[in-house]
Design a protein around this motif. Sequence first.
Motif, PDB file in Angstrom:
ATOM      1  N   ILE A 107      -0.124 -26.392 -28.291  1.00 10.07           N
ATOM      2  CA  ILE A 107       1.115 -25.710 -27.924  1.00 10.07           C
ATOM      3  C   ILE A 107       0.948 -25.014 -26.577  1.00 10.07           C
ATOM      4  O   ILE A 107       1.846 -25.033 -25.723  1.00 10.07           O
ATOM      5  N   GLY A 108      -0.220 -24.413 -26.353  1.00 12.58           N
ATOM      6  CA  GLY A 108      -0.488 -23.791 -25.070  1.00 12.58           C
ATOM      7  C   GLY A 108      -0.514 -24.783 -23.930  1.00 12.58           C
ATOM      8  O   GLY A 108      -0.110 -24.477 -22.804  1.00 12.58           O
ATOM      9  N   GLY A 109      -1.004 -25.991 -24.211  1.00 12.21           N
ATOM     10  CA  GLY A 109      -1.029 -27.026 -23.191  1.00 12.21           C
ATOM     11  C   GLY A 109       0.336 -27.629 -22.916  1.00 12.21           C
ATOM     12  O   GLY A 109       0.648 -27.987 -21.778  1.00 12.21           O
ATOM     13  N   LEU A 110       1.173 -27.728 -23.949  1.00 10.50           N
ATOM     14  CA  LEU A 110       2.507 -28.317 -23.784  1.00 10.50           C
ATOM     15  C   LEU A 110       3.449 -27.403 -23.014  1.00 10.50           C
ATOM     16  O   LEU A 110       4.351 -27.867 -22.321  1.00 10.50           O
ATOM     17  N   GLY A 111       3.241 -26.087 -23.137  1.00 11.42           N
ATOM     18  CA  GLY A 111       4.178 -25.158 -22.523  1.00 11.42           C
ATOM     19  C   GLY A 111       5.399 -24.951 -23.412  1.00 11.42           C
ATOM     20  O   GLY A 111       5.378 -25.264 -24.602  1.00 11.42           O
ATOM     21  N   GLU A 112       6.477 -24.443 -22.810  1.00 12.58           N
ATOM     22  CA  GLU A 112       7.676 -24.138 -23.592  1.00 12.58           C
ATOM     23  C   GLU A 112       8.895 -24.110 -22.680  1.00 12.58           C
ATOM     24  O   GLU A 112       8.764 -24.008 -21.456  1.00 12.58           O
ATOM     25  N   PRO A 113      10.079 -24.237 -23.250  1.00 17.25           N
ATOM     26  CA  PRO A 113      11.283 -24.072 -22.432  1.00 17.25           C
ATOM     27  C   PRO A 113      11.293 -22.688 -21.782  1.00 17.25           C
ATOM     28  O   PRO A 113      11.126 -21.682 -22.466  1.00 17.25           O
TER      29      PRO A 113
ATOM     30  N   ILE B 259      -6.335 -29.435 -23.269  1.00 18.42           N
ATOM     31  CA  ILE B 259      -7.391 -29.074 -22.316  1.00 18.42           C
ATOM     32  C   ILE B 259      -6.787 -28.662 -20.973  1.00 18.42           C
ATOM     33  O   ILE B 259      -7.490 -28.219 -20.071  1.00 18.42           O
ATOM     34  N   PHE B 260      -5.474 -28.771 -20.825  1.00 17.52           N
ATOM     35  CA  PHE B 260      -4.787 -28.491 -19.568  1.00 17.52           C
ATOM     36  C   PHE B 260      -3.763 -27.361 -19.754  1.00 17.52           C
ATOM     37  O   PHE B 260      -2.563 -27.574 -19.610  1.00 17.52           O
ATOM     38  N   PRO B 261      -4.209 -26.148 -20.101  1.00 15.92           N
ATOM     39  CA  PRO B 261      -3.263 -25.059 -20.375  1.00 15.92           C
ATOM     40  C   PRO B 261      -2.478 -24.668 -19.126  1.00 15.92           C
ATOM     41  O   PRO B 261      -3.000 -24.644 -18.011  1.00 15.92           O
ATOM     42  N   LEU B 262      -1.212 -24.332 -19.332  1.00 17.39           N
ATOM     43  CA  LEU B 262      -0.346 -23.969 -18.217  1.00 17.39           C
ATOM     44  C   LEU B 262      -0.576 -22.538 -17.749  1.00 17.39           C
ATOM     45  O   LEU B 262      -0.993 -21.685 -18.532  1.00 17.39           O
ATOM     46  N   SER B 263      -0.286 -22.310 -16.482  1.00 19.20           N
ATOM     47  CA  SER B 263      -0.206 -20.958 -15.941  1.00 19.20           C
ATOM     48  C   SER B 263       1.263 -20.688 -15.653  1.00 19.20           C
ATOM     49  O   SER B 263       1.832 -21.236 -14.700  1.00 19.20           O
ATOM     50  N   HIS B 264       1.898 -19.870 -16.496  1.00 19.73           N
ATOM     51  CA  HIS B 264       3.313 -19.571 -16.315  1.00 19.73           C
ATOM     52  C   HIS B 264       3.501 -18.559 -15.187  1.00 19.73           C
ATOM     53  O   HIS B 264       2.674 -17.662 -14.998  1.00 19.73           O
ATOM     54  N   GLN B 265       4.595 -18.723 -14.441  1.00 25.37           N
ATOM     55  CA  GLN B 265       4.899 -17.833 -13.333  1.00 25.37           C
ATOM     56  C   GLN B 265       6.386 -17.475 -13.375  1.00 25.37           C
ATOM     57  O   GLN B 265       7.215 -18.303 -13.735  1.00 25.37           O
ATOM     58  N   SER B 266       6.686 -16.258 -12.984  1.00 22.81           N
ATOM     59  CA  SER B 266       8.076 -15.823 -13.004  1.00 22.81           C
ATOM     60  C   SER B 266       8.845 -16.314 -11.784  1.00 22.81           C
ATOM     61  O   SER B 266      10.056 -16.530 -11.852  1.00 22.81           O
ATOM     62  N   HIS B 267       8.150 -16.505 -10.664  1.00 22.41           N
ATOM     63  CA  HIS B 267       8.823 -16.782  -9.401  1.00 22.41           C
ATOM     64  C   HIS B 267       8.953 -18.264  -9.083  1.00 22.41           C
ATOM     65  O   HIS B 267       9.657 -18.639  -8.150  1.00 22.41           O
ATOM     66  N   THR B 268       8.273 -19.119  -9.839  1.00 18.75           N
ATOM     67  CA  THR B 268       8.357 -20.557  -9.580  1.00 18.75           C
ATOM     68  C   THR B 268       7.990 -21.300 -10.855  1.00 18.75           C
ATOM     69  O   THR B 268       7.762 -20.683 -11.901  1.00 18.75           O
ATOM     70  N   LEU B 269       7.936 -22.617 -10.810  1.00 20.30           N
ATOM     71  CA  LEU B 269       7.634 -23.372 -12.023  1.00 20.30           C
ATOM     72  C   LEU B 269       6.177 -23.205 -12.414  1.00 20.30           C
ATOM     73  O   LEU B 269       5.322 -22.882 -11.586  1.00 20.30           O
ATOM     74  N   SER B 270       5.891 -23.410 -13.689  1.00 22.40           N
ATOM     75  CA  SER B 270       4.545 -23.228 -14.208  1.00 22.40           C
ATOM     76  C   SER B 270       3.593 -24.252 -13.596  1.00 22.40           C
ATOM     77  O   SER B 270       3.986 -25.382 -13.298  1.00 22.40           O
ATOM     78  N   ILE B 271       2.334 -23.853 -13.429  1.00 23.78           N
ATOM     79  CA  ILE B 271       1.325 -24.734 -12.840  1.00 23.78           C
ATOM     80  C   ILE B 271       0.643 -25.525 -13.942  1.00 23.78           C
ATOM     81  O   ILE B 271       0.135 -24.962 -14.914  1.00 23.78           O
TER      82      ILE B 271
END
Length: 351
Positions: free
Chosen positions: A134-140, A236-248
């Motif tokens: 779930i952490g790797g998939l991200g979220e809306p 194995i590819f967890p996202l880095s969420h950001q408020s100012h742009t799309l998640s990495i």
Amino acid sequence: MKSSLTVAGDVTSALTYFATMGIAQIAEVEISDRASIVYSSDPFPKAELHFDEVTPAQVADALRFVAQRWTQPGSWVVQTMPYPEGQSVVERSPFSPRVKVINDLDTWQRHQRFRLSHLDKLLVEADLTALELIGGLGEPAYWRFQGKDRRPDHGASRWEMKTRNKGQEFIKDRLALMCVELSDWSTEQILAGLDGSQVNDPLGKNASDSRTSTGFTSPGPTDVALAFAAIIGISIFPLSHQSHTLSITPAAFPSDILHTRYAVLPIPVVPVTLARLKTIILSHELHVVSSHELMEPEAEKGDSRLLLDGLAASTWLRQRGIVALAKYPVLKTGSSSAPERQILKGEVVVL
């Protein structure tokens, strides 16, 4: 008792790479064995997994147990929630990272309550495989706007590539169906799919345009067990969420656009543990070398700092057994309303 498994395909296939990571993840999280990954010295190097105490058959069993667990009533994979759509209501999974735009606050709140209640349950149950996936998939991304327009897809992994034509979504219309299918497979069937001795694709009817690979290859028959392992590999590819742009999304380039153009992945030539390989994938050094490799040659010549940074990062990677990268073009195809991404055949770039 040490054992090994050679995964179907070779270094030119992103499906092979993600599946290798997923199999290692299953071994480590589900049956507490350490898995090491190395690519062979063949003309087209193959991914090899080395296990410390378990056999490939035991790993295949563990993969089936995960599928069975996620098909139980009330599971995060099979349970859905009603969403308003025009004058009607449709059932969708709040765990699909890409969904249709949600415009009303009440639906967003129900959506988040659903997710949080299941995450709490998974934590109590210690289902780390689910939590990390779930952490790797991200979220809306309820937090992302461009002007006044919502951009929920900005919180999703670029490696979740399920087409969304006809209202389909990833969890309900792909992952759940895979879990149901694999729940009845034998150990031998699963293992044959993982090592490439068979291709069993009932979900895609073994058709030439099968989408079972879910974007990790071009359309074509793909073994369901291998594709399921590749989806687990997204963890194995967890996202880095950001408020100012799309998640990495790790290994997705350029990192600041929604539709990825390249995947760049490290190729170990000595056995590397899954934990070490994950840190390399998330490292600044891999990002520097990957960005350097994707630059136009003319852009490199005028900036000595970039050349020095790339040299230092390459040295850091080689010291950790990474002497090459696999670079995969990513094709964006389909319609503007339902675009589709496919990772194409890759090439090896020696550092």
